[in-house]
Design a protein around this motif. Structure first.
Motif, PDB file in Angstrom:
ATOM      1  N   HIS A 121      48.798   2.301  -7.617  1.00 53.22           N
ATOM      2  CA  HIS A 121      49.652   3.338  -7.048  1.00 53.22           C
ATOM      3  C   HIS A 121      49.803   3.156  -5.541  1.00 53.22           C
ATOM      4  O   HIS A 121      50.858   3.472  -4.979  1.00 53.22           O
ATOM      5  CB  HIS A 121      49.092   4.709  -7.403  1.00 53.22           C
ATOM      6  CG  HIS A 121      49.031   4.929  -8.889  1.00 53.22           C
ATOM      7  ND1 HIS A 121      50.143   5.162  -9.638  1.00 53.22           N
ATOM      8  CD2 HIS A 121      47.988   4.904  -9.753  1.00 53.22           C
ATOM      9  CE1 HIS A 121      49.792   5.285 -10.917  1.00 53.22           C
ATOM     10  NE2 HIS A 121      48.498   5.127 -11.002  1.00 53.22           N
ATOM     11  N   LYS A 132      56.580   5.888  -6.830  1.00 50.70           N
ATOM     12  CA  LYS A 132      55.460   6.396  -7.620  1.00 50.70           C
ATOM     13  C   LYS A 132      55.848   6.334  -9.086  1.00 50.70           C
ATOM     14  O   LYS A 132      57.036   6.291  -9.433  1.00 50.70           O
ATOM     15  CB  LYS A 132      55.097   7.829  -7.213  1.00 50.70           C
ATOM     16  CG  LYS A 132      56.220   8.838  -7.430  1.00 50.70           C
ATOM     17  CD  LYS A 132      55.869  10.183  -6.828  1.00 50.70           C
ATOM     18  CE  LYS A 132      57.049  11.153  -6.903  1.00 50.70           C
ATOM     19  NZ  LYS A 132      56.817  12.365  -6.133  1.00 50.70           N
ATOM     20  N   HIS A 133      54.853   6.335  -9.961  1.00 50.18           N
ATOM     21  CA  HIS A 133      55.088   6.238 -11.401  1.00 50.18           C
ATOM     22  C   HIS A 133      55.293   7.636 -11.973  1.00 50.18           C
ATOM     23  O   HIS A 133      54.533   8.558 -11.680  1.00 50.18           O
ATOM     24  CB  HIS A 133      53.885   5.569 -12.071  1.00 50.18           C
ATOM     25  CG  HIS A 133      54.159   5.017 -13.423  1.00 50.18           C
ATOM     26  ND1 HIS A 133      54.390   5.824 -14.517  1.00 50.18           N
ATOM     27  CD2 HIS A 133      54.251   3.733 -13.870  1.00 50.18           C
ATOM     28  CE1 HIS A 133      54.596   5.053 -15.592  1.00 50.18           C
ATOM     29  NE2 HIS A 133      54.518   3.786 -15.223  1.00 50.18           N
ATOM     30  N   TRP A 136      52.379   9.684 -13.638  1.00 50.52           N
ATOM     31  CA  TRP A 136      51.397  10.295 -12.749  1.00 50.52           C
ATOM     32  C   TRP A 136      52.019  11.447 -11.965  1.00 50.52           C
ATOM     33  O   TRP A 136      51.320  12.405 -11.632  1.00 50.52           O
ATOM     34  CB  TRP A 136      50.783   9.229 -11.842  1.00 50.52           C
ATOM     35  CG  TRP A 136      49.671   8.531 -12.562  1.00 50.52           C
ATOM     36  CD1 TRP A 136      48.330   8.788 -12.466  1.00 50.52           C
ATOM     37  CD2 TRP A 136      49.803   7.495 -13.548  1.00 50.52           C
ATOM     38  NE1 TRP A 136      47.627   7.964 -13.318  1.00 50.52           N
ATOM     39  CE2 TRP A 136      48.505   7.161 -13.991  1.00 50.52           C
ATOM     40  CE3 TRP A 136      50.884   6.794 -14.092  1.00 50.52           C
ATOM     41  CZ2 TRP A 136      48.263   6.174 -14.941  1.00 50.52           C
ATOM     42  CZ3 TRP A 136      50.645   5.819 -15.044  1.00 50.52           C
ATOM     43  CH2 TRP A 136      49.353   5.519 -15.457  1.00 50.52           C
ATOM     44  N   TYR A 137      53.303  11.384 -11.705  1.00 53.78           N
ATOM     45  CA  TYR A 137      53.979  12.548 -11.122  1.00 53.78           C
ATOM     46  C   TYR A 137      53.923  13.715 -12.102  1.00 53.78           C
ATOM     47  O   TYR A 137      53.621  14.863 -11.703  1.00 53.78           O
ATOM     48  CB  TYR A 137      55.434  12.220 -10.783  1.00 53.78           C
ATOM     49  CG  TYR A 137      56.280  13.460 -10.582  1.00 53.78           C
ATOM     50  CD1 TYR A 137      56.155  14.234  -9.426  1.00 53.78           C
ATOM     51  CD2 TYR A 137      57.183  13.874 -11.569  1.00 53.78           C
ATOM     52  CE1 TYR A 137      56.910  15.391  -9.258  1.00 53.78           C
ATOM     53  CE2 TYR A 137      57.938  15.020 -11.393  1.00 53.78           C
ATOM     54  CZ  TYR A 137      57.800  15.775 -10.243  1.00 53.78           C
ATOM     55  OH  TYR A 137      58.536  16.926 -10.087  1.00 53.78           O
ATOM     56  N   ALA A 180      53.537  -3.690  -9.028  1.00 56.29           N
ATOM     57  CA  ALA A 180      54.468  -2.779  -8.368  1.00 56.29           C
ATOM     58  C   ALA A 180      55.838  -3.423  -8.198  1.00 56.29           C
ATOM     59  O   ALA A 180      56.877  -2.783  -8.421  1.00 56.29           O
ATOM     60  CB  ALA A 180      53.904  -2.354  -7.013  1.00 56.29           C
ATOM     61  N   THR A 250      46.990  10.087 -18.642  1.00 57.34           N
ATOM     62  CA  THR A 250      46.716   9.386 -17.384  1.00 57.34           C
ATOM     63  C   THR A 250      45.266   9.519 -16.945  1.00 57.34           C
ATOM     64  O   THR A 250      44.900   9.037 -15.868  1.00 57.34           O
ATOM     65  CB  THR A 250      47.626   9.923 -16.253  1.00 57.34           C
ATOM     66  OG1 THR A 250      47.449  11.343 -16.136  1.00 57.34           O
ATOM     67  CG2 THR A 250      49.090   9.606 -16.544  1.00 57.34           C
TER      68      THR A 250
END
Length: 336
Positions: A121, A132-133, A136-137, A180, A250
């Motif tokens: 991240h 950001k993924h 995870w958000y 990434a 997650t």
């Protein structure tokens, strides 16, 4: 559903815990909810209890789309005596956990990079355009607060549905590895701008061209009357019930219940179907190959033309045709 019912099947579509009209799930505030109640094996229990209440000890097939693929896959994995076939649409089943084996007290070999690791991240955040993924958000305490306000909810959902459909400019391609740089090739609803929530991400992605495409095409597969059902549901419940599943997915500590199935494969016939314009297949490198290894009787992938992520809504006739073909083949009623 009508096509399957006309073929002689009794078809049930149900709301998962936390969604729609489900009740008695832990809807306490973010920091108070007991996420153990959202464990993935608990979701399997929900499906089994529902089947029993409806009077069934066995089911011909369980079908899942997107997050519904999780209970569908796990039901087939854990209770093959009860769920005789499984159809997975969109989200691939990548197999069961891998546990340390024969290490004799030595340190484990270095594992491939995992998107659950903090440094991953950090790498996303260090991209030229920081990202950001989305998973995870969705696991943060601010996601529900940002997405739930009734004002603008209909426009947000309409844009969200459109951008993941075949009507939008989606051209999915495999990524080489889970880095990434590679994941940055995915659209913004998966790899989001670092400082935007999902509502603002969708708003930013809805360019004048996308807005024009949406207005001219969306009513074909998602008329306003259908969209309003989603709007009404999320106005009533908010998003947190559904987002709690992301919080579990997650957090490795909340997935330990699956360790007892380490190395186990889906042994009943399993078909994987996905829209040709769906990026979900390409979130994980070599997803289809991993699914083939995780299933002893794998059928697919079936790529549905003219569909993006919402394959069963965008192309319902094609989906029903492929499902019935699969059911017939695996029951011995036809050879093609």
């Amino acid at each position: 559903m009508p096509s399957l019912a006309q073929a002689g099947y009794y078809v049930v579509a149900f709301d998962q815990r936390g969604y729609g009209q489900t009740v008695r799930w832990d809807n306490r505030p973010y920091n108070e909810a007991d996420l153990r109640t959202f464990a993935q094996t608990n979701l399997v229990r929900d499906v089994i209890v529902l089947a029993k209440i409806l009077g069934y000890h066995e089911l011909d097939c369980i079908i899942g789309h997107d997050f519904g693929c999780v209970p569908a896959s796990l039901c087939a994995l854990i209770r093959p005596d009860m769920f005789k076939r499984v159809v997975v649409m969109g989200l691939p089943f990548l197999g069961t956990p891998t546990l340390p084996f024969d290490i004799n007290g030595e340190e484990e070999a270095e594992a491939p990079q995992d998107v659950s690791q903090p440094d991953f991240h950090e790498e996303l955040a260090r991209l030229p355009h920081p990202k950001k993924h989305y998973r995870w958000y969705y696991s943060t305490p601010t996601a529900d607060t940002e997405m739930s306000p009734p004002s603008g909810l209909k426009e947000f959902l309409r844009g969200y549905f459109h951008l993941k459909s075949a009507d939008a400019h989606n051209d999915p391609k495999p990524i080489a590895e889970s880095t990434a740089q590679e994941l940055d090739k995915l659209p913004p609803y998966y790899i989001m701008p670092l400082h935007l929530g999902m509502r603002d991400t969708i708003s930013q992605a809805m360019t004048p061209e996308e807005t024009s495409n949406m207005k001219s095409r969306c009513q074909r597969w998602l008329p306003d009357s259908d969209l309003q059902l989603y709007v009404d549901a999320f106005e009533r419940t908010g998003f947190q019930g559904g987002l709690n599943w992301y919080r579990v997915s997650t957090d490795p500590a909340l997935q330990k219940d699956l360790d007892i199935y380490a190395g186990k494969k889906i042994e009943v016939p399993c078909m994987y179907m996905v829209g040709r314009k769906d990026w979900l297949l390409h979130q994980t490198p070599n997803a289809v190959e991993r699914m083939k290894q995780a299933c002893t009787q794998f059928f697919g992938p079936v790529m549905v033309e003219g569909a993006g992520h919402w394959v069963q809504q965008e192309q319902p006739e094609k989906v029903a045709e492929e499902v019935l073909r699969f059911l017939n083949v695996t029951s011995g009623r036809c050879n093609v």
